[in-house]
Design an enzyme around this catalytic site. Structure first.
Site, PDB file in Angstrom:
ATOM      1  N   ILE A  27      -2.971  44.302  95.599  1.00  0.00           N
ATOM      2  CA  ILE A  27      -3.080  43.781  94.228  1.00  0.00           C
ATOM      3  C   ILE A  27      -3.788  44.740  93.298  1.00  0.00           C
ATOM      4  O   ILE A  27      -3.888  44.476  92.103  1.00  0.00           O
ATOM      5  CB  ILE A  27      -3.824  42.422  94.207  1.00  0.00           C
ATOM      6  CG1 ILE A  27      -5.199  42.548  94.866  1.00  0.00           C
ATOM      7  CG2 ILE A  27      -3.003  41.355  94.881  1.00  0.00           C
ATOM      8  CD1 ILE A  27      -6.017  41.264  94.802  1.00  0.00           C
ATOM      9  N   GLY A  72      -7.452  52.019  93.013  1.00  0.00           N
ATOM     10  CA  GLY A  72      -8.219  52.878  92.125  1.00  0.00           C
ATOM     11  C   GLY A  72      -8.652  54.130  92.829  1.00  0.00           C
ATOM     12  O   GLY A  72      -8.148  54.486  93.898  1.00  0.00           O
ATOM     13  N   GLY A  73      -9.618  54.829  92.213  1.00  0.00           N
ATOM     14  CA  GLY A  73      -9.996  56.141  92.714  1.00  0.00           C
ATOM     15  C   GLY A  73     -10.639  56.109  94.079  1.00  0.00           C
ATOM     16  O   GLY A  73     -10.536  57.063  94.824  1.00  0.00           O
ATOM     17  N   VAL A  86      -7.264  47.381  96.854  1.00  0.00           N
ATOM     18  CA  VAL A  86      -7.621  45.972  96.983  1.00  0.00           C
ATOM     19  C   VAL A  86      -6.391  45.197  97.432  1.00  0.00           C
ATOM     20  O   VAL A  86      -5.303  45.339  96.842  1.00  0.00           O
ATOM     21  CB  VAL A  86      -8.156  45.398  95.651  1.00  0.00           C
ATOM     22  CG1 VAL A  86      -8.519  43.929  95.814  1.00  0.00           C
ATOM     23  CG2 VAL A  86      -9.375  46.191  95.173  1.00  0.00           C
ATOM     24  N   LYS A 138     -11.399  44.748  99.555  1.00  0.00           N
ATOM     25  CA  LYS A 138     -11.518  46.054  98.917  1.00  0.00           C
ATOM     26  C   LYS A 138     -11.801  47.062 100.021  1.00  0.00           C
ATOM     27  O   LYS A 138     -12.837  46.991 100.686  1.00  0.00           O
ATOM     28  CB  LYS A 138     -12.646  46.044  97.889  1.00  0.00           C
ATOM     29  CG  LYS A 138     -12.775  47.354  97.122  1.00  0.00           C
ATOM     30  CD  LYS A 138     -13.804  47.214  95.993  1.00  0.00           C
ATOM     31  CE  LYS A 138     -13.902  48.504  95.202  1.00  0.00           C
ATOM     32  NZ  LYS A 138     -14.859  48.378  94.068  1.00  0.00           N
ATOM     33  N   ASP A 165     -22.846  49.400  84.981  1.00  0.00           N
ATOM     34  CA  ASP A 165     -21.456  49.733  84.677  1.00  0.00           C
ATOM     35  C   ASP A 165     -20.723  48.546  84.067  1.00  0.00           C
ATOM     36  O   ASP A 165     -19.575  48.266  84.415  1.00  0.00           O
ATOM     37  CB  ASP A 165     -20.731  50.222  85.934  1.00  0.00           C
ATOM     38  CG  ASP A 165     -19.440  50.993  85.593  1.00  0.00           C
ATOM     39  OD1 ASP A 165     -19.341  51.505  84.453  1.00  0.00           O
ATOM     40  OD2 ASP A 165     -18.542  51.054  86.449  1.00  0.00           O
TER      41      ASP A 165
END
Length: 808
Positions: free
Chosen positions: A65, A68-69, A73, A88, A179
């Site tokens: 789903i 990323g870097g 996930v 994750k 963040d």
């Protein structure tokens, strides 16, 4: 807040935290310029994974789903507890530093059990693959919601409260998120969930310690749009760094643009460090939220709310006071300045248009609610053929600039005007008009009107109002020359004559009446001692407001006269009434700074200053006097001293330093004060301050040949300062006489009267009478303030007890 038709998922690929390698840091900084590739075209993160893993321990994987870097996930099912989860998974291609960060994320999130923090179920490793099992969320990231448009105030406030509730729980455990950004705020049917704790840090512990190097030396981890200035400067993060990000998120939710922008990374970082976003408007509650945003995104941490709980309480108060309003959309006010037009060929007959046209355009646009128009004084600093748009945007605080050229050829004049975006320089609109010079007055009006009509459309969807300019071109020339002279008190008399000549030619030009009134008032107060000056000033102000009831400078200047003559409460009511109807003019709030202080409402005076600077960061106010009488000397001394024409700014610093025992520093400021002006009133005031610093009360007298002829000797604030310093120097008899006169003239400094300087006479009948009279006057003003809606207008619920330093 959620779309029920959306599939279950966590943040999309670009919303996962980047790795902390140098290349990953660069990519993180540039995400806002170059969006990452969509997930279907990104390389697989794990080993040579081209297929989805079917199992991870006791979790059965359904589908991917997000990616990323640092990893991927998956949606999965927990076979043991029979519940859906999100997994994750860490990519093995990353080094020990990245793996340590992955574990830190899991531990930080798992340390807090809160409804608005994404819940961590398990941390594990399967065949060398690290993974975190967490709750599978139904909804969408805030980043995706913002793509569909801005949120109304009630939605934004609700999201902000949820974020702050989550932060309160994190901060209570000593965890700083570091963040916060739209992609890490997930919206569900049950409220917000905070995601991605990859940059979370235990407060007080550095990232980079022996054996735990989780950032690259010389770089700061985070997303530049939402990073507090102290973090960009390489300083440590604390709870207030997270609150800065919340303020930036609230602004973005309401304005549908980031609080800080730039066409390059360096411009963005400069904006975060030094610039302010435009004010938000739409309703009183929008103004209140915007004031809280300003506090949250303050450049210095000490100026922000002290905790997430404090900021949440303020949001609760704002929302509860707006409980019966319909949802309101906010929008960022557009800030514009019209620069003097460039003369392509000098011509004595038409050169006045170079200044009168932009002045007329600015005056006309200033009557439009959704605009903030900077003054001609600001514009004059940037006049030239090629203005520095970056400096203009930074120093004048504008988003748009109107530039123009003029060219006369024979009996024709051609005027060209452009509306340009700042600081990028994008041309938004352009208009050219050519007309005969046979009637310059008619030409002036027609040029102004047509340029405003052409340029107002890109600024807003509204018809431009009538233009307020003189009916005679020579009148405008006198007006512009007088404005320049009126900047210095030494040339007030000459400015006064030019305003009078302007009004002889056009007696219906309201701004000239307002500025003439100011000249009458200030000349009598500081220059020539004309005892009829205040009478002439009041007549001029009344005439200005008869011609233009909305003229903010007339209201501001009139308020100063009223305060000096014992009518501060009347000024307070009028300014609040005007601000309630037309609350986007910084000059009105600058006037309130003065009127509120004379009424003894120092908290309201400071709030009015904040509101004035929210609308225009460069607007001058008398906040230094308010800080002095409030006893906030450190904040007073922190204000950069520019040297006012009357020397009041220097004098306030001298008094502040002297009252705190820093007499040598005070003498240095006093020497500078003497050297900057040769006016008689300034020199006799400097002599008075020098005698006070030297503890020579017998020498604390004013030169009667200078001072007694000026109306400043009757200004109750000046009289109070005189008495304050006499009491501090031990001359209580003369000091008490000054206090009685000041309060009797309508000046109610109840906070200052509670200071220790008056302890030796506090129990006397005379002092108790002064204090009682001041408290009664302050309380009457407070009632008028509340009845006029001052608490709502300024976003301040003034507490009588807070305003009062008790007499005991």
């Amino acid at each position: 807040m959620t779309d029920p038709n959306r599939s279950r998922r966590l943040a999309p690929p670009d919303e996962q935290a980047p790795d902390r390698t140098a290349r990953g840091w660069v990519r993180a900084c540039l995400d806002w310029l170059v969006p990452p590739l969509p997930s279907h075209s990104s390389p697989a993160p794990n080993l040579s994974h081209t297929e989805v893993r079917e199992r991870l321990g006791h979790f059965v994987v359904s589908h991917k789903i997000g990616q990323g870097g640092m990893g991927v996930v998956y949606a999965a099912r927990d076979e043991r507890l029979e519940r859906p989860v999100a997994l994750k998974m860490m990519s093995l291609q990353y080094d020990d530093v990245a793996r340590a960060r992955f574990w830190r994320e899991a531990r930080a999130a798992a340390a807090v059990n809160h409804p608005h923090v994404c819940q961590i179920y398990e941390i594990g490793e399967d065949r060398g693959d690290l993974f975190i099992a967490m709750e599978l969320l139904d909804g969408e990231p805030l980043a995706e919601r913002l793509r569909r448009g801005s949120l109304d105030v009630s939605e934004a406030v609700a999201i902000g409260r949820d974020i702050l509730a989550a932060l309160s729980a994190l901060h209570a455990r000593g965890i700083i998120h570091r963040d916060l950004k739209p992609s890490n705020v997930f919206l569900t049917t049950h409220g917000v969930k905070l995601l991605d704790f990859g940059l979370a840090q235990i407060e007080g512990k550095a990232d980079e310690v022996t054996g735990d190097r989780l950032t690259i030396t010389g770089f700061v981890a985070g997303t530049p749009h939402y990073m507090a200035p102290e973090r960009l400067a390489g300083g440590p993060a604390d709870v207030r760094s997270d609150l800065f990000a919340v303020g930036a998120l609230l602004f973005e939710m309401l304005a549908r643009r980031t609080a800080f922008t730039g066409s390059s990374l360096s411009e963005l970082l400069h904006a975060v460090m030094y610039e302010q976003p435009p004010a938000l408007t739409g309703s009183p509650v929008v103004n209140a939220v915007d004031r809280l945003i300003r506090r949250a995104i303050a450049k210095q941490p000490v100026d922000r709310p002290t905790s997430a709980a404090e900021m949440a309480a303020e949001l609760d108060r704002i929302s509860s006071d707006d409980g019966h309003e319909k949802p309101v959309l906010a929008h960022a006010l557009t800030r514009v300045v019209a620069l003097p037009f460039q003369l392509l060929r000098p011509d004595p007959d038409s050169d006045f248009l170079a200044h009168s046209l932009p002045e007329a355009i600015a005056t006309s646009l200033a009557n439009i609610e959704s605009l903030i128009v900077r003054s001609s004084a600001v514009a004059a600093r940037f006049a030239g053929s090629s203005p520095d748009l970056k400096a203009l945007g930074r120093e004048a605080g504008v988003d748009r600039v109107i530039l123009g050229t003029l060219l006369r050829s024979g009996d024709q004049v051609r005027a060209s005007a452009q509306l340009v975006e700042v600081p990028g320089g994008t041309l938004l609109a352009s208009h050219t008009i050519e007309s005969s010079t046979k009637d310059l007055l008619e030409l002036h009006d027609e040029l102004s009107r047509r340029v405003v009509e052409a340029l107002s459309s890109p600024l807003l969807k509204a018809a431009a109002p009538d233009i307020d300019t003189p009916r005679d071109p020579h009148a405008f020339e006198f007006y512009l020359r007088a404005n320049d002279l009126a900047r210095s008190h030494e040339s007030l008399a000459r400015a006064r004559l030019l305003y009078e000549r302007c009004l002889e030619l056009d007696p219906r030009f309201a701004p000239a009446w307002a500025r003439l009134g100011r000249c009458h008032h200030l000349a009598g107060k500081y220059v020539d001692g004309n005892r009829d000056g205040d009478t002439h000033a009041e007549a001029a102000f009344k005439r200005a407001l008869e011609l233009n009831p909305r003229l903010a400078i007339a209201h501001k200047y009139y308020a100063s006269l009223e305060a000096d003559t014992g009518q501060a409460s009347r000024a307070l009511i009028r300014l609040l009434d005007e601000a309630r109807r037309h609350g986007n003019d910084a000059e009105l709030f600058a006037g309130l700074v003065h009127a509120c202080r004379y009424c003894g409402l120092n908290e309201a005076s400071l709030a009015a200053h904040t509101e004035a600077r929210r609308l225009d960061p460069n607007v001058p106010t008398s906040v230094e006097e308010t800080l002095l009488v409030s006893g906030d000397i450190e904040r007073l001394l922190a204000i950069e001293c520019g040297g006012s024409p009357t020397g009041t700014q220097d004098a306030n610093r001298v008094i502040g330093l002297g009252l705190t025992g820093r007499r040598d520093d005070a003498r240095e400021v006093l020497r500078s004060m003497r050297s900057r002006s040769h006016s008689g009133v300034l020199q006799t005031w400097a002599d008075y301050l020098g005698a006070w610093l030297d503890r020579r009360p017998a020498a604390m007298v004013f030169d009667s040949s200078v001072y007694s002829t000026l109306t400043v000797s009757e200004d109750p604030e000046a009289v109070f300062q005189e008495g304050w310093l006499l009491c501090d120097a031990g001359d209580y008899e003369r000091g008490l006489d000054c206090l009685q006169r000041a309060v009797g003239k309508g000046y109610f400094p109840t906070q200052a009267l509670g200071r220790s300087h008056f302890d030796s006479i506090r129990s006397t009948f005379e002092f108790q009478e002064v204090l009682s009279q001041a408290l009664d006057g302050r309380d009457r003003a407070l009632d008028a303030f509340r009845e006029s809606g001052g608490d709502t207008i300024l976003g301040l619920w003034v507490d009588t007890a807070k305003e009062q330093e008790t007499d005991g």
